[in-house]
Write an enzyme that holds these catalytic residues in place. Structure first.
Site, PDB file in Angstrom:
ATOM      1  N   TYR A 144       0.843  -1.193   0.000  1.00  0.00           N
ATOM      2  CA  TYR A 144       0.000   0.000   0.000  1.00  0.00           C
ATOM      3  C   TYR A 144       0.884   1.251   0.000  1.00  0.00           C
ATOM      4  O   TYR A 144       1.596   1.525   0.972  1.00  0.00           O
ATOM      5  CB  TYR A 144      -0.921   0.036   1.219  1.00  0.00           C
ATOM      6  CG  TYR A 144      -1.878  -1.122   1.343  1.00  0.00           C
ATOM      7  CD1 TYR A 144      -2.222  -1.908   0.251  1.00  0.00           C
ATOM      8  CD2 TYR A 144      -2.464  -1.431   2.568  1.00  0.00           C
ATOM      9  CE1 TYR A 144      -3.107  -2.971   0.372  1.00  0.00           C
ATOM     10  CE2 TYR A 144      -3.359  -2.485   2.699  1.00  0.00           C
ATOM     11  CZ  TYR A 144      -3.663  -3.254   1.604  1.00  0.00           C
ATOM     12  OH  TYR A 144      -4.545  -4.309   1.743  1.00  0.00           O
ATOM     13  N   HIS A 149      -0.341 -12.031   1.749  1.00  0.00           N
ATOM     14  CA  HIS A 149      -1.357 -11.222   1.061  1.00  0.00           C
ATOM     15  C   HIS A 149      -1.961 -11.981  -0.122  1.00  0.00           C
ATOM     16  O   HIS A 149      -3.170 -11.946  -0.349  1.00  0.00           O
ATOM     17  CB  HIS A 149      -0.695  -9.921   0.580  1.00  0.00           C
ATOM     18  CG  HIS A 149      -1.643  -8.793   0.388  1.00  0.00           C
ATOM     19  ND1 HIS A 149      -1.224  -7.496   0.224  1.00  0.00           N
ATOM     20  CD2 HIS A 149      -2.993  -8.742   0.331  1.00  0.00           C
ATOM     21  CE1 HIS A 149      -2.266  -6.704   0.073  1.00  0.00           C
ATOM     22  NE2 HIS A 149      -3.345  -7.439   0.131  1.00  0.00           N
ATOM     23  N   SER A 165     -13.231  -4.547   2.739  1.00  0.00           N
ATOM     24  CA  SER A 165     -14.293  -3.933   1.919  1.00  0.00           C
ATOM     25  C   SER A 165     -15.674  -4.338   2.419  1.00  0.00           C
ATOM     26  O   SER A 165     -16.544  -4.733   1.644  1.00  0.00           O
ATOM     27  CB  SER A 165     -14.127  -4.312   0.445  1.00  0.00           C
ATOM     28  OG  SER A 165     -12.942  -3.788  -0.082  1.00  0.00           O
ATOM     29  N   PRO A 166     -15.932  -4.231   3.731  1.00  0.00           N
ATOM     30  CA  PRO A 166     -17.237  -4.638   4.265  1.00  0.00           C
ATOM     31  C   PRO A 166     -18.369  -3.700   3.851  1.00  0.00           C
ATOM     32  O   PRO A 166     -19.541  -4.027   4.057  1.00  0.00           O
ATOM     33  CB  PRO A 166     -17.014  -4.592   5.777  1.00  0.00           C
ATOM     34  CG  PRO A 166     -15.986  -3.526   5.961  1.00  0.00           C
ATOM     35  CD  PRO A 166     -15.050  -3.698   4.792  1.00  0.00           C
ATOM     36  N   LEU A 167     -18.002  -2.553   3.271  1.00  0.00           N
ATOM     37  CA  LEU A 167     -18.999  -1.627   2.741  1.00  0.00           C
ATOM     38  C   LEU A 167     -18.999  -1.631   1.220  1.00  0.00           C
ATOM     39  O   LEU A 167     -19.461  -0.683   0.576  1.00  0.00           O
ATOM     40  CB  LEU A 167     -18.748  -0.212   3.278  1.00  0.00           C
ATOM     41  CG  LEU A 167     -18.811  -0.079   4.805  1.00  0.00           C
ATOM     42  CD1 LEU A 167     -18.472   1.335   5.242  1.00  0.00           C
ATOM     43  CD2 LEU A 167     -20.185  -0.486   5.331  1.00  0.00           C
ATOM     44  N   GLY A 168     -18.494  -2.722   0.638  1.00  0.00           N
ATOM     45  CA  GLY A 168     -18.514  -2.863  -0.815  1.00  0.00           C
ATOM     46  C   GLY A 168     -17.759  -1.772  -1.537  1.00  0.00           C
ATOM     47  O   GLY A 168     -18.202  -1.292  -2.584  1.00  0.00           O
ATOM     48  N   ARG A 169     -16.610  -1.352  -0.975  1.00  0.00           N
ATOM     49  CA  ARG A 169     -15.829  -0.236  -1.527  1.00  0.00           C
ATOM     50  C   ARG A 169     -16.689   1.020  -1.618  1.00  0.00           C
ATOM     51  O   ARG A 169     -16.662   1.751  -2.601  1.00  0.00           O
ATOM     52  CB  ARG A 169     -15.221  -0.602  -2.876  1.00  0.00           C
ATOM     53  CG  ARG A 169     -14.186  -1.727  -2.786  1.00  0.00           C
ATOM     54  CD  ARG A 169     -13.519  -2.024  -4.112  1.00  0.00           C
ATOM     55  NE  ARG A 169     -12.456  -3.016  -3.917  1.00  0.00           N
ATOM     56  CZ  ARG A 169     -12.663  -4.328  -3.879  1.00  0.00           C
ATOM     57  NH1 ARG A 169     -13.883  -4.800  -4.044  1.00  0.00           N
ATOM     58  NH2 ARG A 169     -11.663  -5.163  -3.683  1.00  0.00           N
TER      59      ARG A 169
END
Length: 329
Positions: free
Chosen positions: A56, A125, A204-208
Protein backbone atom coordinates in the site's frame (compact mmCIF):
# COMPACT_ATOMS: atom_id res chain seq x y z
CA UNK A 1 -16.50 -0.92 21.61
CA UNK A 2 -17.00 -4.63 22.14
CA UNK A 3 -14.15 -7.05 21.55
CA UNK A 4 -13.79 -10.31 19.65
CA UNK A 5 -11.21 -13.09 20.04
CA UNK A 6 -8.34 -13.13 17.56
CA UNK A 7 -8.16 -16.79 16.65
CA UNK A 8 -6.76 -18.87 19.48
CA UNK A 9 -4.08 -16.36 20.46
CA UNK A 10 -5.80 -15.33 23.67
CA UNK A 11 -5.82 -11.75 22.37
CA UNK A 12 -8.95 -9.77 21.62
CA UNK A 13 -9.47 -6.92 19.19
CA UNK A 14 -12.18 -4.34 18.67
CA UNK A 15 -15.03 -6.00 16.82
CA UNK A 16 -14.69 -3.32 14.16
CA UNK A 17 -11.19 -2.75 12.84
CA UNK A 18 -9.73 -0.19 10.45
CA UNK A 19 -8.47 -0.76 6.90
CA UNK A 20 -5.73 1.77 6.21
CA UNK A 21 -5.07 1.13 2.50
CA UNK A 22 -7.01 4.08 1.10
CA UNK A 23 -4.94 6.55 3.09
CA UNK A 24 -1.98 5.94 0.82
CA UNK A 25 -3.30 4.82 -2.55
CA UNK A 26 -6.09 3.64 -4.87
CA UNK A 27 -8.90 6.05 -3.93
CA UNK A 28 -7.49 9.32 -5.19
CA UNK A 29 -5.34 11.88 -3.36
CA UNK A 30 -5.48 12.10 0.43
CA UNK A 31 -4.41 14.57 3.07
CA UNK A 32 -1.91 13.17 5.56
CA UNK A 33 -3.00 15.51 8.33
CA UNK A 34 -6.60 14.38 7.96
CA UNK A 35 -5.46 10.75 7.80
CA UNK A 36 -3.80 11.22 11.18
CA UNK A 37 -6.92 12.84 12.61
CA UNK A 38 -9.03 10.00 11.24
CA UNK A 39 -6.86 7.34 12.86
CA UNK A 40 -7.12 9.24 16.13
CA UNK A 41 -10.90 9.40 15.83
CA UNK A 42 -11.07 5.66 15.24
CA UNK A 43 -8.87 4.94 18.26
CA UNK A 44 -10.92 7.28 20.45
CA UNK A 45 -14.02 5.36 19.35
CA UNK A 46 -12.47 2.10 20.55
CA UNK A 47 -11.01 0.78 17.29
CA UNK A 48 -7.60 -0.76 18.01
CA UNK A 49 -7.09 -3.19 15.09
CA UNK A 50 -5.19 -1.50 12.23
CA UNK A 51 -4.71 -3.25 8.90
CA UNK A 52 -1.99 -2.34 6.40
CA UNK A 53 0.32 -4.02 3.87
CA UNK A 54 3.78 -3.47 2.45
CA UNK A 55 2.36 -2.82 -1.03
CA UNK A 56 0.00 0.00 0.00
CA UNK A 57 1.64 3.18 -1.18
CA UNK A 58 4.85 1.18 -1.75
CA UNK A 59 5.51 1.09 2.00
CA UNK A 60 4.14 4.55 2.86
CA UNK A 61 1.06 3.07 4.54
CA UNK A 62 3.14 0.96 6.91
CA UNK A 63 5.20 4.03 7.78
CA UNK A 64 2.02 5.97 8.58
CA UNK A 65 0.59 3.18 10.75
CA UNK A 66 3.92 2.72 12.52
CA UNK A 67 4.28 6.41 13.34
CA UNK A 68 0.73 6.51 14.65
CA UNK A 69 1.22 3.43 16.83
CA UNK A 70 4.43 4.75 18.32
CA UNK A 71 2.87 8.16 18.98
CA UNK A 72 -0.27 6.95 20.75
CA UNK A 73 1.46 4.03 22.46
CA UNK A 74 2.35 0.72 20.87
CA UNK A 75 0.30 -1.18 23.45
CA UNK A 76 -2.89 0.58 22.36
CA UNK A 77 -3.07 -0.87 18.84
CA UNK A 78 -2.74 -4.27 17.22
CA UNK A 79 -1.00 -4.05 13.83
CA UNK A 80 -1.70 -6.43 10.98
CA UNK A 81 0.35 -6.22 7.81
CA UNK A 82 0.91 -8.35 4.72
CA UNK A 83 3.48 -9.48 2.18
CA UNK A 84 3.36 -11.12 -1.22
CA UNK A 85 2.21 -8.47 -3.72
CA UNK A 86 5.33 -7.04 -5.34
CA UNK A 87 5.18 -3.84 -7.39
CA UNK A 88 7.74 -1.51 -8.85
CA UNK A 89 7.63 2.07 -7.50
CA UNK A 90 5.14 4.15 -9.41
CA UNK A 91 3.52 1.17 -11.11
CA UNK A 92 0.25 -0.67 -10.51
CA UNK A 93 1.37 -3.88 -12.25
CA UNK A 94 2.38 -6.60 -9.84
CA UNK A 95 3.70 -10.09 -9.33
CA UNK A 96 3.08 -12.54 -6.51
CA UNK A 97 6.00 -13.75 -4.40
CA UNK A 98 5.34 -16.09 -1.49
CA UNK A 99 8.74 -17.81 -1.51
CA UNK A 100 10.44 -18.42 1.84
CA UNK A 101 13.29 -16.05 0.96
CA UNK A 102 10.82 -13.29 0.20
CA UNK A 103 8.86 -13.98 3.39
CA UNK A 104 11.99 -13.32 5.44
CA UNK A 105 13.08 -10.24 3.48
CA UNK A 106 9.60 -8.72 3.44
CA UNK A 107 9.21 -9.13 7.19
CA UNK A 108 12.49 -7.35 7.90
CA UNK A 109 11.47 -4.49 5.62
CA UNK A 110 8.04 -4.19 7.25
CA UNK A 111 9.50 -4.18 10.75
CA UNK A 112 11.78 -1.34 9.73
CA UNK A 113 9.03 0.74 8.13
CA UNK A 114 6.64 0.15 11.03
CA UNK A 115 9.37 0.84 13.59
CA UNK A 116 8.23 -2.01 15.84
CA UNK A 117 9.92 -5.04 17.36
CA UNK A 118 7.21 -7.49 16.33
CA UNK A 119 4.23 -7.63 13.98
CA UNK A 120 1.05 -8.68 15.77
CA UNK A 121 -0.55 -10.42 12.76
CA UNK A 122 1.39 -11.21 9.58
CA UNK A 123 -0.53 -12.24 6.48
CA UNK A 124 0.46 -13.79 3.20
CA UNK A 125 -1.36 -11.22 1.06
CA UNK A 126 -1.52 -13.48 -1.98
CA UNK A 127 -0.16 -16.96 -2.70
CA UNK A 128 1.89 -17.93 -5.73
CA UNK A 129 0.52 -21.37 -6.70
CA UNK A 130 4.01 -22.44 -7.82
CA UNK A 131 5.22 -22.24 -4.20
CA UNK A 132 3.84 -24.92 -1.87
CA UNK A 133 1.84 -23.31 0.93
CA UNK A 134 3.74 -25.53 3.36
CA UNK A 135 6.97 -23.76 2.38
CA UNK A 136 5.44 -20.30 2.75
CA UNK A 137 3.83 -20.97 6.12
CA UNK A 138 6.94 -22.81 7.30
CA UNK A 139 8.97 -19.65 6.73
CA UNK A 140 6.29 -17.57 8.44
CA UNK A 141 6.35 -19.93 11.41
CA UNK A 142 10.10 -19.37 11.69
CA UNK A 143 9.35 -15.67 12.16
CA UNK A 144 7.03 -16.51 15.05
CA UNK A 145 9.71 -18.61 16.68
CA UNK A 146 12.19 -15.75 16.20
CA UNK A 147 9.83 -13.34 17.98
CA UNK A 148 9.39 -11.11 14.94
CA UNK A 149 5.75 -12.06 14.36
CA UNK A 150 3.11 -12.98 16.92
CA UNK A 151 0.41 -14.63 14.79
CA UNK A 152 -0.08 -15.75 11.19
CA UNK A 153 -2.77 -15.00 8.64
CA UNK A 154 -3.67 -15.71 5.03
CA UNK A 155 -5.51 -13.50 2.57
CA UNK A 156 -7.77 -14.59 -0.29
CA UNK A 157 -6.97 -18.30 -0.07
CA UNK A 158 -9.10 -21.34 -0.81
CA UNK A 159 -10.44 -23.59 1.97
CA UNK A 160 -8.09 -26.37 0.81
CA UNK A 161 -5.09 -24.04 1.19
CA UNK A 162 -6.21 -22.97 4.64
CA UNK A 163 -6.39 -26.59 5.76
CA UNK A 164 -2.90 -27.33 4.47
CA UNK A 165 -1.49 -24.18 6.03
CA UNK A 166 -3.18 -24.81 9.37
CA UNK A 167 -1.54 -28.24 9.51
CA UNK A 168 1.89 -26.56 9.40
CA UNK A 169 1.23 -23.82 11.94
CA UNK A 170 -1.98 -22.48 13.52
CA UNK A 171 -3.51 -19.83 11.30
CA UNK A 172 -5.06 -17.04 13.36
CA UNK A 173 -6.95 -15.12 10.68
CA UNK A 174 -8.11 -15.32 7.10
CA UNK A 175 -8.80 -12.07 5.29
CA UNK A 176 -11.08 -11.78 2.30
CA UNK A 177 -13.82 -9.57 0.92
CA UNK A 178 -17.17 -10.01 2.65
CA UNK A 179 -20.20 -7.75 2.65
CA UNK A 180 -23.86 -7.67 1.69
CA UNK A 181 -22.64 -7.28 -1.91
CA UNK A 182 -19.96 -10.01 -1.70
CA UNK A 183 -21.23 -13.10 0.09
CA UNK A 184 -19.26 -15.90 -1.58
CA UNK A 185 -17.26 -16.81 1.59
CA UNK A 186 -20.47 -17.91 3.28
CA UNK A 187 -20.51 -21.11 1.21
CA UNK A 188 -17.36 -22.73 2.53
CA UNK A 189 -14.71 -20.43 4.01
CA UNK A 190 -16.76 -19.00 6.87
CA UNK A 191 -17.86 -22.44 8.14
CA UNK A 192 -14.28 -23.71 7.92
CA UNK A 193 -12.94 -20.72 9.83
CA UNK A 194 -15.52 -21.37 12.55
CA UNK A 195 -14.50 -25.02 12.71
CA UNK A 196 -10.80 -24.14 13.03
CA UNK A 197 -11.32 -21.16 15.39
CA UNK A 198 -9.86 -18.85 12.76
CA UNK A 199 -11.01 -15.23 12.77
CA UNK A 200 -12.38 -14.05 9.43
CA UNK A 201 -11.29 -10.47 8.75
CA UNK A 202 -13.70 -8.89 6.28
CA UNK A 203 -12.16 -6.28 4.03
CA UNK A 204 -14.29 -3.93 1.92
CA UNK A 205 -17.24 -4.64 4.26
CA UNK A 206 -19.00 -1.63 2.74
CA UNK A 207 -18.51 -2.86 -0.82
CA UNK A 208 -15.83 -0.24 -1.53
CA UNK A 209 -18.34 2.40 -0.37
CA UNK A 210 -21.16 0.98 -2.51
CA UNK A 211 -23.15 0.35 0.69
CA UNK A 212 -22.70 3.87 2.06
CA UNK A 213 -25.43 5.49 -0.04
CA UNK A 214 -22.97 7.72 -1.90
CA UNK A 215 -22.95 8.37 -5.65
CA UNK A 216 -20.13 6.14 -6.90
CA UNK A 217 -20.59 6.31 -10.64
CA UNK A 218 -17.30 6.36 -12.53
CA UNK A 219 -17.92 9.99 -13.45
CA UNK A 220 -18.22 10.96 -9.77
CA UNK A 221 -14.91 9.35 -8.80
CA UNK A 222 -11.50 10.97 -8.95
CA UNK A 223 -9.66 10.12 -12.15
CA UNK A 224 -6.99 8.28 -10.13
CA UNK A 225 -9.57 6.20 -8.20
CA UNK A 226 -9.06 2.58 -9.16
CA UNK A 227 -12.77 1.83 -8.79
CA UNK A 228 -13.24 3.50 -12.18
CA UNK A 229 -11.82 0.30 -13.70
CA UNK A 230 -13.62 -2.24 -11.52
CA UNK A 231 -16.44 -4.09 -13.30
CA UNK A 232 -18.95 -3.40 -10.50
CA UNK A 233 -18.58 0.36 -10.90
CA UNK A 234 -18.85 0.59 -14.67
CA UNK A 235 -21.83 0.98 -16.99
CA UNK A 236 -24.91 -1.17 -16.53
CA UNK A 237 -23.40 -2.94 -13.52
CA UNK A 238 -22.85 0.36 -11.70
CA UNK A 239 -26.48 1.35 -12.11
CA UNK A 240 -27.79 -2.08 -11.09
CA UNK A 241 -25.56 -2.24 -8.03
CA UNK A 242 -26.56 1.26 -6.95
CA UNK A 243 -30.20 0.16 -7.04
CA UNK A 244 -29.31 -2.94 -5.01
CA UNK A 245 -27.45 -0.90 -2.40
CA UNK A 246 -30.42 1.45 -2.17
CA UNK A 247 -32.28 -1.30 -0.34
CA UNK A 248 -30.40 -0.33 2.81
CA UNK A 249 -31.91 3.13 3.06
CA UNK A 250 -35.34 2.11 4.35
CA UNK A 251 -33.94 -0.22 7.01
CA UNK A 252 -31.41 2.41 8.07
CA UNK A 253 -34.18 4.97 8.49
CA UNK A 254 -36.24 2.55 10.57
CA UNK A 255 -33.29 1.85 12.86
CA UNK A 256 -32.14 5.45 13.17
CA UNK A 257 -28.82 4.45 11.62
CA UNK A 258 -26.91 5.03 8.40
CA UNK A 259 -26.67 2.53 5.53
CA UNK A 260 -23.03 1.93 6.44
CA UNK A 261 -23.92 1.09 10.02
CA UNK A 262 -26.60 -1.37 8.93
CA UNK A 263 -24.16 -3.09 6.55
CA UNK A 264 -21.56 -3.45 9.31
CA UNK A 265 -24.14 -4.50 11.91
CA UNK A 266 -25.33 -7.24 9.54
CA UNK A 267 -21.81 -8.70 9.53
CA UNK A 268 -21.44 -8.48 13.31
CA UNK A 269 -24.87 -9.97 13.97
CA UNK A 270 -24.61 -12.75 11.39
CA UNK A 271 -21.09 -14.05 12.06
CA UNK A 272 -19.59 -14.07 15.58
CA UNK A 273 -16.10 -14.84 14.25
CA UNK A 274 -15.98 -12.00 11.69
CA UNK A 275 -14.16 -8.70 12.25
CA UNK A 276 -14.89 -6.11 9.53
CA UNK A 277 -12.20 -3.55 8.71
CA UNK A 278 -13.88 -0.61 6.95
CA UNK A 279 -11.57 2.11 5.74
CA UNK A 280 -12.06 5.86 5.46
CA UNK A 281 -10.06 9.07 5.30
CA UNK A 282 -12.58 11.19 7.20
CA UNK A 283 -12.83 11.29 11.01
CA UNK A 284 -16.62 11.63 10.99
CA UNK A 285 -16.88 8.43 8.93
CA UNK A 286 -14.51 6.63 11.32
CA UNK A 287 -16.77 7.55 14.22
CA UNK A 288 -19.88 6.57 12.23
CA UNK A 289 -18.44 3.15 11.39
CA UNK A 290 -17.42 2.52 14.99
CA UNK A 291 -20.98 3.25 16.18
CA UNK A 292 -22.21 0.33 14.10
CA UNK A 293 -21.14 -1.75 17.09
CA UNK A 294 -24.16 -0.32 18.94
CA UNK A 295 -26.75 -1.11 16.25
CA UNK A 296 -29.04 -3.98 17.18
CA UNK A 297 -30.59 -6.07 14.40
CA UNK A 298 -33.37 -8.56 15.12
CA UNK A 299 -33.74 -11.96 13.52
CA UNK A 300 -36.42 -10.44 11.28
CA UNK A 301 -34.01 -7.66 10.28
CA UNK A 302 -31.35 -10.18 9.33
CA UNK A 303 -33.77 -12.29 7.32
CA UNK A 304 -34.95 -9.18 5.51
CA UNK A 305 -31.40 -8.15 4.65
CA UNK A 306 -30.54 -11.66 3.49
CA UNK A 307 -33.54 -11.53 1.18
CA UNK A 308 -32.70 -8.10 -0.19
CA UNK A 309 -29.07 -9.02 -0.84
CA UNK A 310 -29.08 -12.68 -1.95
CA UNK A 311 -25.80 -14.38 -2.79
CA UNK A 312 -24.86 -13.59 -6.37
CA UNK A 313 -27.14 -10.54 -6.69
CA UNK A 314 -24.28 -8.08 -7.31
CA UNK A 315 -23.57 -7.48 -10.98
CA UNK A 316 -19.99 -7.68 -12.26
CA UNK A 317 -16.76 -9.16 -10.94
CA UNK A 318 -15.14 -7.59 -7.90
CA UNK A 319 -11.75 -7.28 -9.64
CA UNK A 320 -10.39 -7.01 -13.14
CA UNK A 321 -8.77 -10.14 -14.54
CA UNK A 322 -5.33 -8.95 -13.44
CA UNK A 323 -6.64 -8.20 -9.97
CA UNK A 324 -7.58 -11.85 -9.45
CA UNK A 325 -3.93 -12.96 -9.56
CA UNK A 326 -3.27 -15.04 -6.45
CA UNK A 327 -6.93 -15.00 -5.36
CA UNK A 328 -8.37 -18.31 -4.11
CA UNK A 329 -4.98 -19.96 -4.50
Amino acid sequence: MKQRPLGRTGQVVSEIGFGCMGMSEFYGPSDQSENWTTLGAALDAGVNFLDTADTYGHGANEELVGRFARTVGRHRVLIATKFGIVREPGKIERRIDSSPAYVRAACEASLKRLGVDAIDLYYAHRINPDVPIEDTVGAMADLVRAGKVRALGLSEVSPATLKRAHAVHPITAVQSELSLTERAPEDDMLPLCWELSVTFVAYSPLGRALLTGRNLSAEALDETDYRRSLPRFVGEAAAANARLAGNLKAIAAEKGATPSQIALAWLLSSFPHVVPIPGTRRPERARENARASDVRLTRDDLERLDGLFPIGATMGARYTEAGFAGVNA
